[in-house]
Design a protein around this motif. Structure first.
Motif, PDB file in Angstrom:
ATOM      1  N   UNK A 115       2.637   1.540  -3.350  1.00  0.00           N
ATOM      2  CA  UNK A 115       1.619   1.878  -4.352  1.00  0.00           C
ATOM      3  C   UNK A 115       1.248   3.364  -4.263  1.00  0.00           C
ATOM      4  N   UNK A 154       0.818  -1.206   0.000  1.00  0.00           N
ATOM      5  CA  UNK A 154       0.000   0.000   0.000  1.00  0.00           C
ATOM      6  C   UNK A 154       0.862   1.271   0.000  1.00  0.00           C
ATOM      7  N   UNK A 176      -7.787  -0.976  -3.432  1.00  0.00           N
ATOM      8  CA  UNK A 176      -6.465  -0.858  -2.801  1.00  0.00           C
ATOM      9  C   UNK A 176      -6.312   0.427  -1.999  1.00  0.00           C
ATOM     10  N   UNK A 177      -6.422   1.598  -2.675  1.00  0.00           N
ATOM     11  CA  UNK A 177      -6.055   2.816  -1.926  1.00  0.00           C
ATOM     12  C   UNK A 177      -6.990   3.106  -0.758  1.00  0.00           C
ATOM     13  N   UNK A 188     -22.435 -22.928  22.795  1.00  0.00           N
ATOM     14  CA  UNK A 188     -21.551 -21.772  22.738  1.00  0.00           C
ATOM     15  C   UNK A 188     -22.352 -20.495  22.506  1.00  0.00           C
ATOM     16  N   UNK A 229      -4.583   7.877  -8.862  1.00  0.00           N
ATOM     17  CA  UNK A 229      -5.207   6.584  -8.563  1.00  0.00           C
ATOM     18  C   UNK A 229      -6.605   6.546  -9.193  1.00  0.00           C
ATOM     19  N   UNK A 230      -7.123   5.319  -9.413  1.00  0.00           N
ATOM     20  CA  UNK A 230      -8.461   5.223 -10.004  1.00  0.00           C
ATOM     21  C   UNK A 230      -9.535   5.838  -9.090  1.00  0.00           C
ATOM     22  N   UNK A 258     -15.149 -23.882  36.472  1.00  0.00           N
ATOM     23  CA  UNK A 258     -14.802 -24.389  35.139  1.00  0.00           C
ATOM     24  C   UNK A 258     -15.687 -25.549  34.753  1.00  0.00           C
ATOM     25  N   UNK A 259     -16.200 -25.486  33.550  1.00  0.00           N
ATOM     26  CA  UNK A 259     -17.006 -26.591  33.035  1.00  0.00           C
ATOM     27  C   UNK A 259     -18.465 -26.505  33.427  1.00  0.00           C
ATOM     28  N   UNK A 291     -19.575 -11.216  13.338  1.00  0.00           N
ATOM     29  CA  UNK A 291     -19.338 -11.461  11.910  1.00  0.00           C
ATOM     30  C   UNK A 291     -20.252 -10.586  11.056  1.00  0.00           C
ATOM     31  N   UNK A 348     -11.114   1.750  -6.320  1.00  0.00           N
ATOM     32  CA  UNK A 348     -10.248   0.582  -6.380  1.00  0.00           C
ATOM     33  C   UNK A 348     -10.240  -0.005  -4.980  1.00  0.00           C
ATOM     34  N   UNK A 365      -7.906 -24.430  30.979  1.00  0.00           N
ATOM     35  CA  UNK A 365      -9.310 -24.610  30.632  1.00  0.00           C
ATOM     36  C   UNK A 365      -9.783 -23.423  29.811  1.00  0.00           C
ATOM     37  N   UNK A 383      -8.381   0.921   1.172  1.00  0.00           N
ATOM     38  CA  UNK A 383      -8.536  -0.263   2.010  1.00  0.00           C
ATOM     39  C   UNK A 383      -8.553   0.050   3.502  1.00  0.00           C
ATOM     40  N   UNK A 384      -7.706   1.000   3.958  1.00  0.00           N
ATOM     41  CA  UNK A 384      -7.763   1.325   5.389  1.00  0.00           C
ATOM     42  C   UNK A 384      -9.168   1.713   5.854  1.00  0.00           C
TER      43      UNK A 384
END
Lengths: 434, 183
Positions: A289, A286, B98-99, B55, B92-93, B45-46, B63, B96, A433, B101-102
């Motif tokens: 680039x 990066x 890439x640039x 879980x 730069x385009x 524990x357990x 996610x 994109x 654990x 991405x941050x």
């Protein structure tokens, strides 16, 4: 019982012999390649040799860093795992030995001294913009000559391996001695060695990566390169650690000692370093680039396109393979809990990571500018498939067998128990654990 | 007591060791109760596995948050730089991966953190100001040296006498009904 122990006594010896035979075969083949390369001026066997060494070296360095990090954090879960890694440190002197032929060629290769690291020979041809000049005429070398000269380079390589072997010696001594007398002073010694060792090894591996791999294209520079090597080594070392532990559980030695919680934590670390590797590798790309400076961009350009035609080369697909195969797939895969605690699933992904780590090193070491006077830009990029791959496989097998032999010898020498039984943290580690 | 309106909340039993709690929890699970909870001053524990807990579902929120963040970042960059006000910066385009991405990366982390935090709140039904279990006179001791199992009235298998005698059977020391007063 008698039968079992007697077969156990004979089979490791058979394994050691096989490994030694493998290393003689691999290194012998590689040396034939080096010799032939010297005769014909072919760089390929040298690149292959370096690639083979780099894989095992990165693993050993990762192991060293992990042990010191476990020590310095005084982590309660790690002693069971740490002992297995301590055996792996016995590979360091042999790795140094494996790199020796490259250094000998640099010293005694006469007009071929710069065959691998072109800056070693002042008369080597190099590229400035698109004209061919010699290294000593190149202002980019003149400015770096205070650092990139053979004497200092040799001194540094000796210092790196001095640091690696020295820290390994003391870490092993501290850990193994405690098995015998249980004295807590060994824990303190281990912590102190790690406190000094982490910065020392970090510097050694960073400059080691600069010297051995980055200086293959001495005009190019990246301050991220050392961190990249560290991140790669940590990933590979974690993968090997998981494989060793899972194997020792399967053959009964660590059964009930290495628990799901240990495996889960190691897998979490694998995920962490997968992300860290991507972060570092991407940042390197990066910044170059964004800055768009020719003396930096060429390094990535030859990994994407054929510089003479501007068309995509085979390296483009290797690069894409790294992005998706070395980052996205392991990242998404390791996000899930089941993949971290299920043994076959985890073994699959760590083998995957090791394979792509090998490809990553290949991508970093092999592509280079081969001076071709008639070419449009004065050079051609080395292709993906070539004799360097064949020679690389020789040294990969040779160095690998030699390291495996050294590590297995350490495991079987009886120098240490299977776990550090008198470590002050051992009870907590065994009862670890989730 | 009689002039205060209250709602019956649960049957509670105290235990004096983690082992007793652990064993009793296994029996409560085996019996088939579903709306019940353990209280302990220390991590056991357990215990979650013993209680039959699966879980946590928080990672799903993480996610989902991460994916939302990633595409939100992409959308912001595409809208600003390529659609609403196309501007060439540094050769730069317009768009994109890439640039900027941050930006994707930071928003992925931010939204994943939001998903984790708010997903956890949602699943825990937090924040709440009070809980009926605080009405138990000895509840404070579960932060000291007592352990407690509480089986809620909501549980389909709950029955005043049967549940109380079952709790005694599994080793509960003082078994009592928790009532939540209503003003």
């Amino acid at each position: 019982m008698m039968d079992e122990s007697s077969t156990k006594d004979t089979s490791p010896k058979g394994l050691s012999t096989k490994l030694l035979a493998g290393s003689v075969l691999g290194l012998g083949g590689g040396l034939v390649g080096l010799f032939q390369g010297l005769q014909s001026g072919d760089k390929a066997p040298f690149l292959g040799w370096l690639w083979g060494c780099s894989f095992w070296l990165s693993i050993a360095i990762g192991m060293l860093m992990l042990i010191m990090i476990f020590r310095i954090f005084n982590s309660k879960w790690s002693p069971v795992v740490r002992r297995q890694q301590e055996h792996a440190l016995s590979a360091f002197p042999w790795l140094g030995l494996c790199l020796l032929p490259l250094l000998l060629v640099a010293w005694f290769g006469k007009d071929q001294a710069g065959i691998l690291w072109s800056w070693i020979n002042p008369a080597s041809p190099t590229i400035e913009v698109s004209s061919i000049i010699s290294v000593e005429e190149d202002v980019l070398h003149q400015k770096k000559a205070g650092y990139l000269n053979l004497n200092f380079f040799t001194l540094r390589l000796i210092a790196y391996f001095g640091i690696f072997c020295g820290i390994s010696y003391w870490l092993r001594k501290a850990s193994f001695s405690q098995d015998k007398d249980g004295d807590p002073k060994w824990t303190h010694l281990g912590t102190k060695v790690s406190a000094i060792g982490i910065p020392a090894a970090a510097l050694a591996l960073t400059f080691g990566a600069f010297d051995m791999f980055m200086s293959l294209e001495y005009q190019w520079f990246s301050t991220m390169y050392g961190v990249w090597f560290f991140a790669s080594g940590m990933r590979a070392a974690l993968a090997i650690t998981i494989l060793i532990c899972v194997y020792l559980v399967a053959n009964g030695k660590l059964k009930g000692l290495f628990k799901q919680a240990h495996q889960y934590d190691l897998a979490c670390l694998s995920l962490t370093f997968t992300i860290f590797w991507a972060y570092v590798s991407f940042s390197q790309y990066f910044l170059i680039y964004s800055a768009n400076i020719p003396e930096e961009t060429f390094w990535f350009t030859i990994r994407e396109i054929d510089p003479n035609t501007g068309l995509r080369s085979g390296w483009f697909w290797v690069s894409m393979g790294l992005i998706f195969g070395h980052f996205f797939f392991p990242f998404l895969y390791l996000l899930f809990y089941r993949t971290k605690v299920d043994v076959p699933k985890l073994v699959f992904i760590v083998c995957w990571i090791l394979a792509f780590h090998l490809l990553d090193l290949y991508w970093n070491i092999i592509p280079g500018r081969e001076i071709v006077p008639g070419a449009f830009v004065g050079y051609e990029a080395r292709p993906v498939i070539g004799s360097h791959l064949l020679w690389g496989v020789f040294s990969l097998v040779g160095v690998g067998c030699l390291c495996a032999w050294a590590v297995i010898r350490s495991f079987q020498s009886g120098i240490a128990e299977i776990i550090p039984i008198r470590d002050p943290r051992i009870r907590e580690s065994i009862n670890h654990h989730e | 007591m009689s002039d205060i309106m209250d709602i019956k909340y649960a049957a509670a039993a105290t235990f004096s060791s983690a082992k007793e709690l652990y064993d009793a929890a296994g029996k409560v699970k085996e019996k088939g109760y579903s709306n019940w909870e353990c209280f302990s001053p220390i991590p056991v524990h357990g215990l979650d596995a013993q209680m039959g807990y699966a879980r946590s579902k928080v990672p799903r929120f993480t996610l989902a948050g991460g994916i939302t963040g990633f595409f939100t970042g992409m959308l912001i960059v595409w809208f600003m730089n390529a659609y609403d006000y196309p501007l060439i910066v540094g050769g730069k385009p317009y768009f994109s991966p890439i640039y900027p991405f941050p930006v994707f990366y930071e928003l992925t982390i931010l939204f994943a953190a939001f998903g984790t935090l708010f997903g956890m709140f949602f699943l825990n039904r937090l924040p709440r100001h009070n809980h009926p279990v605080f009405e138990h006179p000895d509840f404070g001791l579960t932060g000291d040296d007592k352990f407690m199992i509480v089986i809620e009235v909501e549980d389909p298998m709950y029955d005043d006498e049967e549940t109380a005698s079952f709790l005694k059977e599994v080793g509960g020391q003082s078994v009592q009904i928790i009532r939540e007063p209503i003003d």
